[in-house]
Structures are given as C-alpha cells and as structure tokens.
Design a protein around this motif. Structure first.
Motif, mmCIF file in Angstrom:
data_model
loop_
_atom_site.group_PDB
_atom_site.id
_atom_site.type_symbol
_atom_site.label_atom_id
_atom_site.label_comp_id
_atom_site.label_asym_id
_atom_site.label_seq_id
_atom_site.Cartn_x
_atom_site.Cartn_y
_atom_site.Cartn_z
ATOM 1 N N GLY A 214 0.816 -1.204 0.000
ATOM 2 C CA GLY A 214 0.000 0.000 0.000
ATOM 3 C C GLY A 214 0.848 1.250 0.000
ATOM 4 N N SER A 215 1.903 1.253 0.810
ATOM 5 C CA SER A 215 2.689 2.486 0.856
ATOM 6 C C SER A 215 3.664 2.585 -0.308
ATOM 7 C CB SER A 215 3.423 2.595 2.185
ATOM 8 O OG SER A 215 4.018 1.378 2.498
ATOM 9 N N SER A 216 3.956 1.446 -0.975
ATOM 10 C CA SER A 216 4.925 1.549 -2.062
ATOM 11 C C SER A 216 4.305 2.095 -3.345
ATOM 12 C CB SER A 216 5.604 0.210 -2.310
ATOM 13 O OG SER A 216 4.673 -0.719 -2.743
ATOM 14 N N VAL A 217 2.988 2.324 -3.356
ATOM 15 C CA VAL A 217 2.422 2.985 -4.542
ATOM 16 C C VAL A 217 2.924 4.411 -4.621
ATOM 17 C CG1 VAL A 217 0.324 3.829 -5.595
ATOM 18 C CG2 VAL A 217 0.376 1.565 -4.638
ATOM 19 N N LYS A 218 2.807 5.133 -3.522
ATOM 20 C CA LYS A 218 3.253 6.528 -3.545
ATOM 21 C C LYS A 218 4.771 6.621 -3.623
ATOM 22 C CE LYS A 218 -0.230 9.651 -2.179
ATOM 23 N NZ LYS A 218 -1.278 9.252 -1.240
ATOM 24 N N ALA A 219 5.479 5.599 -3.100
ATOM 25 C CA ALA A 219 6.933 5.629 -3.207
ATOM 26 C C ALA A 219 7.391 5.139 -4.568
ATOM 27 C CB ALA A 219 7.563 4.785 -2.118
ATOM 28 N N ALA A 220 6.432 4.797 -5.437
ATOM 29 C CA ALA A 220 6.702 4.461 -6.842
ATOM 30 C C ALA A 220 7.725 3.345 -6.992
ATOM 31 C CB ALA A 220 7.143 5.687 -7.617
ATOM 32 N N ILE A 221 7.485 2.240 -6.289
ATOM 33 C CA ILE A 221 8.388 1.110 -6.431
ATOM 34 C C ILE A 221 7.826 0.165 -7.488
ATOM 35 C CG2 ILE A 221 9.234 -0.932 -5.231
ATOM 36 C CD1 ILE A 221 9.561 0.808 -2.802
ATOM 37 N N PHE A 222 8.708 -0.355 -8.308
ATOM 38 C CA PHE A 222 8.297 -1.251 -9.385
ATOM 39 C C PHE A 222 7.480 -2.405 -8.819
ATOM 40 C CE2 PHE A 222 8.923 -4.783 -12.258
ATOM 41 C CZ PHE A 222 8.763 -4.192 -13.486
ATOM 42 N N PRO A 223 6.396 -2.840 -9.380
ATOM 43 C CA PRO A 223 5.751 -2.386 -10.612
ATOM 44 C C PRO A 223 4.660 -1.356 -10.386
ATOM 45 C CG PRO A 223 4.772 -4.434 -9.896
ATOM 46 C CD PRO A 223 5.721 -4.017 -8.828
ATOM 47 N N LEU A 224 4.674 -0.660 -9.252
ATOM 48 C CA LEU A 224 3.598 0.287 -8.965
ATOM 49 C C LEU A 224 4.032 1.721 -9.239
ATOM 50 C CD1 LEU A 224 2.511 -1.365 -5.616
ATOM 51 C CD2 LEU A 224 1.401 -1.584 -7.819
ATOM 52 N N HIS A 225 4.958 1.895 -10.205
ATOM 53 C CA HIS A 225 5.510 3.228 -10.425
ATOM 54 C C HIS A 225 4.858 3.936 -11.597
ATOM 55 C CE1 HIS A 225 7.275 0.670 -13.393
ATOM 56 N NE2 HIS A 225 7.509 1.739 -14.100
ATOM 57 N N GLY A 226 3.965 3.245 -12.323
ATOM 58 C CA GLY A 226 3.513 3.754 -13.614
ATOM 59 C C GLY A 226 2.849 5.107 -13.584
ATOM 60 N N TRP A 227 2.306 5.511 -12.437
ATOM 61 C CA TRP A 227 1.570 6.776 -12.399
ATOM 62 C C TRP A 227 2.487 7.979 -12.438
ATOM 63 C CZ3 TRP A 227 2.675 9.942 -8.285
ATOM 64 C CH2 TRP A 227 3.338 9.347 -7.202
ATOM 65 N N LEU A 228 3.724 7.812 -11.965
ATOM 66 C CA LEU A 228 4.569 8.999 -11.775
ATOM 67 C C LEU A 228 4.982 9.665 -13.092
ATOM 68 C CD1 LEU A 228 5.838 10.869 -9.774
ATOM 69 C CD2 LEU A 228 7.700 9.309 -9.475
ATOM 70 N N PRO A 229 5.507 8.914 -14.073
ATOM 71 C CA PRO A 229 5.824 9.586 -15.340
ATOM 72 C C PRO A 229 4.588 10.155 -16.017
ATOM 73 C CG PRO A 229 6.860 7.443 -15.242
ATOM 74 C CD PRO A 229 5.951 7.519 -14.080
ATOM 75 N N LYS A 230 3.457 9.469 -15.847
ATOM 76 C CA LYS A 230 2.219 9.960 -16.465
ATOM 77 C C LYS A 230 1.750 11.252 -15.799
ATOM 78 C CE LYS A 230 0.486 7.007 -19.616
ATOM 79 N NZ LYS A 230 1.515 6.053 -19.754
ATOM 80 N N ALA A 231 2.012 11.372 -14.503
ATOM 81 C CA ALA A 231 1.540 12.546 -13.774
ATOM 82 C C ALA A 231 2.303 13.801 -14.140
ATOM 83 C CB ALA A 231 1.633 12.311 -12.276
ATOM 84 N N MET A 232 3.311 13.669 -15.019
ATOM 85 C CA MET A 232 4.116 14.826 -15.386
ATOM 86 C C MET A 232 3.397 15.769 -16.331
ATOM 87 S SD MET A 232 6.808 14.853 -13.747
ATOM 88 C CE MET A 232 6.639 13.832 -12.313
ATOM 89 N N VAL A 233 2.153 15.440 -16.715
ATOM 90 C CA VAL A 233 1.397 16.399 -17.531
ATOM 91 C C VAL A 233 0.972 17.592 -16.688
ATOM 92 C CG1 VAL A 233 0.523 14.703 -19.152
ATOM 93 C CG2 VAL A 233 -0.782 15.218 -17.107
ATOM 94 N N ALA A 234 1.046 17.466 -15.383
ATOM 95 C CA ALA A 234 0.614 18.551 -14.504
ATOM 96 C C ALA A 234 1.529 19.764 -14.691
ATOM 97 C CB ALA A 234 0.681 18.079 -13.059
ATOM 98 N N PRO A 235 1.055 20.967 -14.294
ATOM 99 C CA PRO A 235 1.934 22.141 -14.340
ATOM 100 C C PRO A 235 3.187 21.913 -13.495
ATOM 101 C CG PRO A 235 -0.315 22.800 -13.912
ATOM 102 C CD PRO A 235 -0.303 21.322 -13.883
ATOM 103 N N THR A 236 4.281 22.590 -13.865
ATOM 104 C CA THR A 236 5.567 22.274 -13.236
ATOM 105 C C THR A 236 5.606 22.417 -11.717
ATOM 106 O OG1 THR A 236 6.531 23.062 -15.236
ATOM 107 C CG2 THR A 236 8.021 22.607 -13.467
ATOM 108 N N ALA A 303 11.331 12.329 -13.999
ATOM 109 C CA ALA A 303 10.412 11.505 -13.208
ATOM 110 C C ALA A 303 10.983 10.115 -13.003
ATOM 111 C CB ALA A 303 9.070 11.410 -13.912
ATOM 112 N N TYR A 304 11.561 9.535 -14.064
ATOM 113 C CA TYR A 304 12.165 8.209 -13.905
ATOM 114 C C TYR A 304 13.333 8.269 -12.943
ATOM 115 C CZ TYR A 304 9.378 5.635 -17.183
ATOM 116 O OH TYR A 304 8.341 4.989 -17.773
ATOM 117 N N SER A 305 14.076 9.368 -13.028
ATOM 118 C CA SER A 305 15.190 9.521 -12.092
ATOM 119 C C SER A 305 14.671 9.593 -10.658
ATOM 120 C CB SER A 305 15.973 10.767 -12.484
ATOM 121 O OG SER A 305 16.573 11.333 -11.400
ATOM 122 N N THR A 306 13.517 10.286 -10.473
ATOM 123 C CA THR A 306 12.907 10.322 -9.142
ATOM 124 C C THR A 306 12.575 8.921 -8.650
ATOM 125 O OG1 THR A 306 11.898 12.410 -9.733
ATOM 126 C CG2 THR A 306 11.059 11.324 -7.788
#
Lengths: 461, 548
Positions: A214-236, A303-306
């Motif tokens: 549950g907590s590794s979703v927000k910490a973007a650990i594989f394979p639950l990381h997919g949202w982070l690069p996608k979320a980069m459409v947001a304003p900077t 984002a991937y680097s993050t």
C-alpha cells in the motif's frame, strides 16, 4: 490549543481562504505566500511539551483518534522541515509561474496546492496510523485534480490513472491498519518498535504485505511506479513540489515507518520479507535509471530519475536510517531544483524535449547553472549535498550481507551520469544561434537560493 | 594541517573572481590572467608558512609551481571557461595532496574530475566533446570506486594508514580507483584519447595533476605492495610502444605519461624508503619536464597550426628557442646527465638494482631507450631537423618566458640534485649515503642508453617515419558498444513496460470500474469546484474544532 495542531491547521485554513477569495487576486497571493511563512515560523519557535506524546484533534472512540505527535522522531522532523522550507520557495516560484504562463483557474490550483502541502505536513506529524492514513488520503484527493489541471484529454487520463493507483494502494493500507488496530489497540507509531508482534503469526505476513504494498504505490516502487511519469502532464510547480518532494516522500516516509516502527527491524529480518523489499527496490533503481536514458521529454526523464532515487532511500532504509534520511533531504533539494529549472526552460523557450535543447545554457545561464550543479549532485559529485549522501549510502555494510549490495549505487551512479550528462553537455557545449533571454527573477531566485544552500550544507559537513 | 585551507582558498577565491568577471571586462583587460598567476604565488607563500612536510609538502610545492608556470604559458589565450576550470583543477589537485582526512580527500578527488573534464570540454570542438564525455565516465568509475572503498573503511584514521594486501573488498576498490587515475592498463586509454583533444595550453595542467595525484595516493597508501612492480614494468614498456606508433605530437607526449608513471609505480611497488623517495622525486621531475615538453608542443601547434609530426619539419631554424627547450625536455625525460630526469630516474633503477631485481632493471633500461628514441630522436628529427618549409607565425612572449623558466628549472635540479633530495619525504639519499647520482657508473650507464638509442634510430629510421595510425580505437569501440547495450536495454525495457503497464492499469481499472463509471461522465461539471471544496473543508475543520 497546542501549537502543533495550529501548525497543521494553518495550511488548511489558508487553503480555505484561497478557495473563498473569488477574484481578489492580491489577497489570494498574499495568503499563498504567508501560509508557508507562518508554518515555518511555528516550526522554528515550537517548543515541545514533553508531558504527553500525542495530542488528540478528534477522538472517535475505541482507540481510534486523529492525533498529532508532540515531538516527532528523526525521519518525521526531517520530512516536516523539508516540506515546510521547500514550500516557501515553491510558493514564490508558483506565483511567477502562474503569471508567466497565464494559467487558467489559478484559484483552484493555488487552493489545492496549499491543501496538498499542508496534508503532507500533517503526515509528518501524525501520531498514529489512522491519522497518517487520513492525511495520506487527503493528499491523494488534493493532488488528483492538480494532475488533471489542464483538463485536456491527456491530463484527464493521467489523473484517472493516478487515482486508480493511489486508491488501490490506500485500500491495501486500510486492510493492514484495520488488522493492527484490531489486535494491538494502540496505533501510536512514532515511538513504537514492532507493534506488529501483537498480531497473531498467521496474519502477520498478510499485514506486512498489505502495508508495504500500500505504501509503495506513492513511493513508486516497481511495478507500482507507472503513475509517476504519467503525472508529469501537470503544471511544473506540481511536479516540482508534489511529485518530487511531498507526495513521493510521503510514500517513502510511510515505508520507513512501516519497516522501522510498525514491523520492527527484528521481525523484518526474521520473517525474510526484507528480501522482497531489497530486491524490488534494487530492481527499481536499475530499471528506472535505464528507462530514464530512453526518455526524450525532460520532465519524464526526471520523473524516472525520481523513481530510481526514491528506491535508493527505501533500499538504504532497510539497514541504516541515517543514510536514508540524508538522501531523503539531498534528493528533495536536488530534484526540486531540476524540476523548477525544467519549468523555467519550458516557460521561457517553450522547449520540452531534450533533443531541442542545444545551446540552452547560453540562453538561460542562471537557470542552467543551477540545473548543472544539481545534476552533478544527483550523480554524486561534489560540491552538492548529493555527494555526502552518496558517501553515506555506499558506506553502510549490511550485517551479514556482502558489500555487493551497496555496489548497486556505483552502477546506478554511472547510469545517472548517462541520463543527466547529455543534457548538460548539450546545453552548454553544442552551440546554436541563440540570444540570451532575460530570466524572470521570481522563478530563478528560489532555485539559486536552494542550489547555494545545498552547496553550503556540503561544505559545512 | 593548520594552514591547508589557506593554500586551497587562494585558488578558490581566484576561481570565484574569474568566474564572476563580466565577459567584456575579461576580453579587454588582462586582470583575469594576472589573478591566475597571483593565485599560485600567494598559495606558495602560505605553503612555506604552513606546517606541511614530507610527501604532502613535496607534491603541494610542485603542483603550485607547475600551475604558476602553466598560467604564464597560457597568458595569451582568451578562453574564460578554460581559465576558470584550470584554476579549479589546480586547486582541487592541491587539495588532494594536502588533505588531512578521508572525506576531504575523496571530495577533492571528485572535484579534480570536474575541473579536468571542463578543461577538456573548454576546447569546444566535436572531438574534445566526445573524448571529454569518455574521460568523465572513466573517472567517474574511479571516483565511485575510491568513494565506495573509503566509505566502507573500518578505520577513520588517515595518516599512517598502509594497505599491505587487498583481501578486503574495500581495499581492492581503492586500489582500482587509484590505478585508473594513474592510467594503468587496461584503463590507460583515456590519456592518449583525451589529452590531444584539449587545447594546447590546457595540456600543461592536464599532464601534471591527475596521474601524479594518483601516484601520490599510491605512495601514501600502498607502499611495498608487490604486484605494483609488474604493473609498473608493463606500463613502462607499453607506454613507450604506443608512443613509437603515434604521429600526433601531443598523443606521443601523452603516451609517455603512461610510461613515466610506470617508473613511479615500480618505485612504489619495491617499497624501500629509498625507492619511495625515487618515486616522489621522479614525479617531481616528471611534472617539470613533461610540462616543458607540452609547452613546446603547444608552441609548435600555435606556430604551425598543425598537430602531426609528418606535417612538420625543419622548424629548428625558424624557432631555435623552441628547439633548444625541446632538447632540454627530451634529454630530461630520457635521463641524460645534467638534466633532472637523470637524478630521479636513476634512483628507481638503483633501488631495483640494490634488491637484485634484474629483470626489472632491464625492462626499465629498455623503456629508457625507447623514450629517447621516440621523443628525442623521432620527434626531434622529423619535426625540427628534417627539411621542409612551412608557413609559420610568431609565438607570444609569455610562452617563451614560461619555457625558459621551466628549462632552467630542469637544468637547475639536474646540476644541484641536493635541492630536491633535501625535501624528499624520507631523505634516504642524504641519510643512507648508498647512492651518488654523479658517480661514474651512473653517468656512463645513462650515456650508454642514449648511445644505443641513437644507434637504433639510424638503423630503424625507415620504420620510425611517422605515419597515421589509430592507436586507441579499441577503447572507443568498447565505449560505443557499452552505449549500444544501454541503448538496446532501454528500448527493450520500454517495449515490455508499455505492454505491462497497459495490463496493470487495465487491472486497476477493472477493480474500480464500478466506482468510477459515473464520475467519468460528469467530469466536466467542475465549474463550482472550489466552492464545493471549500464547504467540505469548512465542515471538516468545524468538526475537528468541535471535537477537541
């Protein structure tokens, strides 16, 4: 009323005021700037009242309550300080970003932004698992509309994906929390050590798995990381403060809490679950670093680097809290500058892709100097604080494990150079016919200050 | 080390001043250049006032001296980035040799990497760009290795730490890190790859610091580590062989760095106090004469605009001054009497001789022959004597001054070896009196070596004629193939990830399908969003306030 509660409520009140401000933009901006100042001031002047270790905001009975802690532990204190200090810088940056980009529906944006950061602060001072969960979900709910702020097809799609991932994680976390509540009764974690031991042994593994997943979703650990690069459409500003500092660091904070306070290091190593955590975070480090090399969009590459660097913290956090905490701080400082610089480049020149960035250094010298220094820090070179944290990360020898385990940071450092160095070299040394652009102070000054302080922190060490 | 900071800060302030100088001001006035000369001068004063001694003092002294000479040599060039980075580089190299704890050491070690990379990149050609990136990766590996080893050390002690074996992984890591920086094969190729692509004035800095800082570290931490003898012997011969094959002036000189560092590493490996002194002395002399040779090469390139020996010729008549400085450098590097190479190189050979390491002595003598053959005779003959007329331009005065001072220093230390022997860390020559540099045996021996080289040159003249050969392509190929592997890994991961991500997000979607079916259709009803949100928050906070 306790000052700690006041500090949490300041942010929420500010968010409310901004939301109700209608068209009074000066008033709105004033509040937006004042809120972080107030929080920071309270933070500095706060003196702990060590008689009680949890202060209840709301009591729901049955041992359930919304409560803040009186004197936060090491990780929590650091998270609190990082979030509130960087909030201040990000606030200035955000206002000029909105002005420069003429962002629509800015009131909604600012209100939610304030709400998100203040819930991150709430996470850091929350005393028990239920309050952690409440603030955690408040953070999700505040960030979700920010991801979809542009309201085009892509933004909406990403926002929806974001919600799927985070709510999935939340429901798993809820499961774990309920089990713990049922068997232990007391959920105060800040000074607990292994509260999972009260849970019967047949349920322990399920609880551990639920909490960690549950907590590794927000910490973007594989394979639950997919949202982070996608979320980069947001304003900077959102990508900078929330998706490099507040949200993802909240996930990492939750994982560290789960490993050290809820599960307890003894049980963590006895049950063998540490292998899964180590393997998945180690794999994420390599995977995300290599994926970052293939991205042409600057924000997505960052984002991937993050993702990779969050796993650094989790990987190190299994053994040495000190190294993890140092990298927690270092990565927050470095990544926020990189994202803000990416935002400035996009605002001033309209360039998003790395392949278009030849000669960007001579166009925006101040911004790109900050970018260069901080990318060196991310690789682990002096004079940035990333050097100190890399030294610490390499330095722990896990008990009973060979030093091969920490050599993953050597490899990852090389790959980090492979995805950051080409941008820097392209920006400074590949010449194209460009004019120097006047950089707006509102956006460059915050990143220059953060860069300078990151360098000074290293030299003082 | 009380006054270490003062040595270092002179360079730091100079760097800040030059970096902050406006471009127009920089181009019109020579102030930046004067600052660049003043920095080593002031730190020299600090050095003599400080408590530094032994090895640290020797290396700090020669580093400051060469940065002074190099800044005189580059007085005419107008490249702001190069000036900044060279000051930075010199400062961090001095930091390495004067640091008093491990963290400081690693910090300066990595700073040295940054300075040298920018110094190479500052030439701003495509070739310097590519080789600069390769240089960066090699040295990043070295830096990470050293950092990894140091971070895992069980002791935080810095002085008097000697690693006698490499049983522990961290010691091995530190050794590999040092050897990469010392250009030991198979990590030698960064020297001939990147140094010829930097600007000619930057070469003087580059040739002095990185490899010699590594030699310093080896002397300090790995004395009498036996395998280093073999490494050093191999480097000595290998560097000379590469040098014979090369045609580019600066590539030839940079291959000789590998060979000469080989001598020093042999001295470290033998590990008696006498041979360690020999290594430090040779590093000292090497920095001077290699700096001189790179200055002459830079002057040649400045005057003719050409880099290859086969395109030069007959320059002795046009430039007697460069020619004579070159002769001084070439004789020094080959260890001829009255020049400074003679007094230091013979120490290492003598140390090997004293321990009856006959193969080592033979290999080192062979390398000496090769050195004189390739630099003194091949380059001297084809660049200066062989007849051909080419258009030339005048070289600036500051270059001449720098060359004159450096040549005089080379001869001074050759004639008065005790000047150098007194500041050596162990002072073995003076204390033990087993060795006299000017004894009959040594003079005759070195003249023998020169004679053999001259003989060999006239026999093999036909084969030694400079031709174009690519000598470090393997290195570039390896680098490119690593890049290709990374590239294909990226593509592979991207492909699989896209597929998997679709499946995972589909899975999440199915879980929440029922919950969000309505929400998706109403997504455009967000006009009153802020008001709604405000009301919700208001209610929540009211609830919280009431319940406390």
């Amino acid at each position: 009323m306790n000052e700690m509660i006041l500090m949490v409520l300041t942010g929420f009140a500010a968010s409310l005021c901004i939301a109700l401000s209608k068209n009074k933009h000066t008033f709105r901006n004033m509040i937006f700037i004042t809120a972080p100042f107030l929080v920071l001031l309270q933070n500095i002047t706060y003196q702990k009242d060590s008689l009680v270790n949890e202060i209840k905001i709301a009591d729901f009975g049955n041992g359930l309550s919304l409560a803040v802690v009186d004197s936060p532990n090491m990780v929590a204190t650091l998270f609190l300080y990082v979030a509130s200090i960087l909030w201040l810088f990000a606030a200035f940056y955000t206002l000029s970003y909105i002005q420069k980009n003429s962002l629509k529906k800015s009131t909604r944006f600012l209100s939610l932004f304030t709400l998100a950061v203040s819930s991150a602060i709430g996470i850091s001072v929350s005393a028990n698992l239920l309050s952690l969960f409440i603030f955690y979900e408040l953070l999700t709910m505040a960030t979700w509309p920010l991801v979809g702020h542009k309201e085009n097809q892509e933004a909406k799609k990403s926002a929806r994906l974001y919600l799927y991932y985070t709510l999935g994680g939340a429901s798993l976390m809820m499961l774990g929390i309920v089990i713990i509540w049922k068997y232990s009764g007391n959920m105060n974690f800040q000074y607990a050590n292994g509260m999972l031991q009260m849970v019967p042994s047949n349920l322990q593994k399920i609880t551990m798995a639920a909490l960690l997943l549950g907590s590794s979703v927000k910490a973007a650990i594989f394979p639950l990381h997919g949202w982070l690069p996608k979320a980069m459409v947001a304003p900077t500003p959102v990508s900078a403060l929330l998706h490099a500092v507040a949200v993802v660091k909240a996930g990492v904070f939750a994982i560290l809490i789960v490993i050290h306070n809820v599960i307890g290091l003894d049980l963590f190593f006895q049950s063998g679950i540490y292998k899964y955590v180590l393997f998945s975070s180690g794999f994420t480090i390599i995977y995300a670093s290599i994926r970052a090399c293939g991205e042409d969009n600057l924000k997505k590459r960052l984002a991937y680097s993050t993702i990779a660097h969050l796993s650094y913290i989790v990987y190190a956090g299994c053994f040495s809290l000190l190294a993890a905490v140092l990298h927690f701080l270092a990565h927050a400082l470095m990544k926020i500058v990189l994202f803000m610089a990416a935002g400035i480049i996009q605002t001033e020149t309209g360039k998003k892709k790395i392949s278009e960035m030849a000669g960007i250094g001579s166009m925006l010298p101040k911004t790109f100097s900050a970018f260069t220094i901080m990318s060196l820090g991310l690789i682990g070179l002096p004079p940035v604080i990333g050097f100190v944290s890399k030294f610490q990360l390499l330095g722990y020898l896990p008990n009973g494990l060979s030093s091969i385990y920490s050599s993953i940071f050597v490899i990852s450092g090389m790959v980090s150079a492979a995805y950051l160095l080409p941008i820097v070299i392209k920006g400074w040394f590949e010449l194209s016919k460009t004019k120097k652009i006047k950089e707006s102070n509102g956006m460059t000054v915050p990143i220059l200050i953060i860069t300078l302080s990151a360098c000074v922190l290293t030299l003082l060490n | 080390m009380a006054n270490f900071e003062n040595c270092f800060y002179a360079f730091a302030i100079a760097f800040a001043l030059i970096a902050a100088m406006p471009k127009k001001y920089y181009l019109e006035t020579p102030i930046a250049k004067i600052i660049q000369i003043l920095a080593p001068l002031t730190s020299m004063i600090f050095l003599f006032g400080s408590e530094l001694k032994d090895l640290n003092f020797l290396f700090a002294f020669i580093f400051i001296l060469i940065s002074l000479l190099a800044s005189i040599n580059s007085f005419h060039s107008k490249n702001k980035l190069q000036d900044c980075s060279s000051v930075f580089y010199a400062g961090s190299a001095i930091g390495v040799v004067t640091s008093s704890n491990w963290l400081n050491f690693v910090f300066c070690w990595e700073m040295m990497l940054l300075g040298s990379v920018v110094l190479i990149l500052a030439n701003r050609t495509t070739r310097s760009l590519n080789s600069g990136i390769r240089y960066f990766y090699v040295h990043l590996l070295s830096g990470s290795m050293v950092m990894f080893g140091v971070a895992n050390l069980p002791t935080s002690e810095f002085d008097n730490v000697i690693f006698a074996n490499v049983n522990e992984p961290y010691t091995l890591m530190i050794l590999i890190g040092f050897l990469i920086n010392a250009a030991a094969p198979p990590f030698h190729s960064w020297v001939p790859d990147s140094y010829p692509n930097a600007s000619p004035t930057a070469n003087v800095y580059l040739s002095a610091f990185t490899t010699k800082a590594a030699v310093f570290a080896l002397i300090k931490f790995f004395p009498s580590f036996d395998p280093l003898i073999y490494v050093g012997c191999f480097m000595g011969l290998y560097g000379v062989t590469l040098a014979m094959l090369s045609n580019n002036v600066r590539k030839l000189l940079s291959c000789h760095i590998i060979s000469q560092v080989g001598y020093m590493i042999v001295g470290v490996g033998i590990g008696t106090s006498f041979s360690l002194d020999g290594s430090s002395a040779h590093a000292f002399s090497h920095i001077l004469y290699k700096g001189l040779l790179f200055m002459t090469a830079g002057a040649l390139i400045y005057a003719t605009g050409k880099e290859k020996i086969s395109q030069m010729g007959g320059l002795a008549r046009q430039y007697p001054f460069i020619f004579w400085s070159f002769i001084v450098g070439a004789l020094s590097i080959s260890g001829a009497p009255i020049f400074n190479g003679f007094i230091s190189k013979s120490m290492i050979v003598e140390a090997a001789h004293l321990l009856h390491l006959d193969p080592v002595v033979k290999i080192l003598n062979l390398a000496s022959i090769g050195t004189f053959l390739s630099i003194g005779l091949k380059m001297g003959y084809y660049a200066f004597l062989n007849k051909r007329a080419i258009k030339v331009k005048r070289i600036p005065l500051n270059m001449k001054i720098a060359m004159a001072i450096t040549s005089m220093l080379c001869i001074l230390f050759g004639l008065m070896p005790n000047l150098l022997y007194e500041i050596l860390p162990n002072q073995a020559v003076i204390k033990e009196s087993i060795y006299q540099p000017w004894s009959k045996y040594h003079v005759i021996h070195s003249l023998e070596i020169l004679g053999i080289a001259i003989l060999a040159f006239f026999i093999f003249k036909k084969y030694l004629k400079p031709k174009d050969k690519k000598i470090n392509t393997v290195y570039i190929q390896i680098f490119n193939s690593i890049c290709n592997i990374l590239d294909s890994a990226t593509k592979l991961l991207q492909g699989t990830a896209e597929r998997n991500k679709k499946e995972i997000s589909q899975g999440f979607k199915n879980v929440f399908a029922s919950a969000f079916k309505d929400g998706r259709e109403n997504s455009n009803e967000k006009n009153n969003f802020s008001q709604n949100l405000a009301i919700v928050i208001f209610l929540i906070s009211l609830f919280i306030l009431v319940s406390t």
